[in-house]
Design an enzyme around this catalytic site. Structure first.
Site, PDB file in Angstrom:
ATOM      1  N   LYS A  13       0.713  -1.220   0.026  1.00 40.13           N
ATOM      2  CA  LYS A  13       0.062   0.042   0.235  1.00 40.13           C
ATOM      3  C   LYS A  13       0.769   1.182  -0.059  1.00 40.13           C
ATOM      4  CE  LYS A  13      -4.041  -1.939   2.064  1.00 40.13           C
ATOM      5  NZ  LYS A  13      -5.189  -1.949   3.107  1.00 40.13           N
ATOM      6  N   LYS A  92      -5.900  -9.362  -4.432  1.00 42.80           N
ATOM      7  CA  LYS A  92      -6.978  -9.504  -3.836  1.00 42.80           C
ATOM      8  C   LYS A  92      -8.329  -8.620  -4.089  1.00 42.80           C
ATOM      9  CE  LYS A  92      -6.479  -7.378   0.767  1.00 42.80           C
ATOM     10  NZ  LYS A  92      -6.863  -7.440   1.866  1.00 42.80           N
ATOM     11  N   LYS A  95     -11.949  -2.930  -2.340  1.00 46.55           N
ATOM     12  CA  LYS A  95     -12.720  -1.585  -2.687  1.00 46.55           C
ATOM     13  C   LYS A  95     -11.797  -0.606  -3.264  1.00 46.55           C
ATOM     14  CE  LYS A  95     -14.854  -1.186   1.328  1.00 46.55           C
ATOM     15  NZ  LYS A  95     -15.941  -0.634   2.111  1.00 46.55           N
TER      16      LYS A  95
END
Length: 233
Positions: A13, A92, A95
């Site tokens: 991230k 994966k 959202k």
């Protein structure tokens, strides 16, 4: 800090930011607090959260060693499907990556999402034989479609009896059928917001009582129970 920077999710991230927010780095600590506050023995998590749970167990172990045995070292409850790839087939379902299908999505919305799913890259034309073993749509069939149909879909794909659009249509129908009870239950509560508030209030009361007990015990053991140390008068 070193432990946090070695987290796989942090590494993934953090690449999305020029300046990494503190919340991205500290997230596993917040997760550990959420678990330990209620002294959980087991936690349902996905495969990608296993590393975070190990950090939680390590925190509990070190705290217990310093202040006495109090926190359980929670075990992970990981189902047979630890991780599901998103519609893009690259990561994966997330959202933030826009590669998901909403559980409460209506059938038309489900089809709109599934039709964009990535399939076997070598199957260019409708009459090209497919390779189910490398197709993420087929993998999703394994999670959501009636098992009695999955092998048949694989055979039809390999012989080009059905095309990718046909295969996606079956998957969209399977998703819609699987989550129909959830949509019905959600609609039930949409019509009864008072019931939702009652559930939240009752749950908060139960959680607050446990949390208050935990915090009190932790502060006392760590010598941070300053209220009892303040002289009266």
């Amino acid at each position: 800090v070193g432990d946090l920077e070695r987290m796989t999710q942090y590494k993934d991230k953090s690449q999305q930011f020029e300046s990494v927010p503190a919340g991205i780095l500290n997230y596993p600590i917040l997760q550990a607090a959420d678990i330990l506050l209620y002294r959980a023995n087991a936690v349902p998590v996905g495969e990608d959260q296993r590393q975070h749970l190990e950090l939680t167990r390590d925190i509990a172990r070190k705290w217990n060693a310093a202040y006495g045995d109090y926190f359980p070292e929670p075990e992970g409850l990981i189902g047979k499907v630890g991780r599901i790839l998103g519609l893009d087939g690259n990561a994966k379902m997330s959202k933030s990556l826009g590669n998901t299908v909403g559980i409460l999505a209506e059938p038309d919305e489900i089809w709109g999402r599934v039709r964009t799913a990535v399939t076997d890259p070598q199957r260019v034309k409708r009459n090209d034989p497919g390779r189910p073993e490398v197709c993420n749509v087929y993998t999703l069939h394994g999670h959501l479609t009636d098992p009695s149909r999955v092998e048949e879909i694989a055979a039809q794909c390999r012989t080009a009896e059905i095309g990718c659009v046909d295969c996606k249509r079956i998957l969209a129908e399977s998703i819609s059928e699987t989550f129909a009870p959830m949509r019905e239950r959600a609609e039930h509560f949409r019509q009864r917001p008072g019931d939702v508030r009652d559930v939240l209030v009752h749950g908060a009361e139960r959680a607050r009582a446990i949390a208050r007990e935990t915090i009190g015990e932790v502060r006392e053991r760590m010598g941070l129970d300053w209220k009892s140390a303040v002289p009266s008068g």
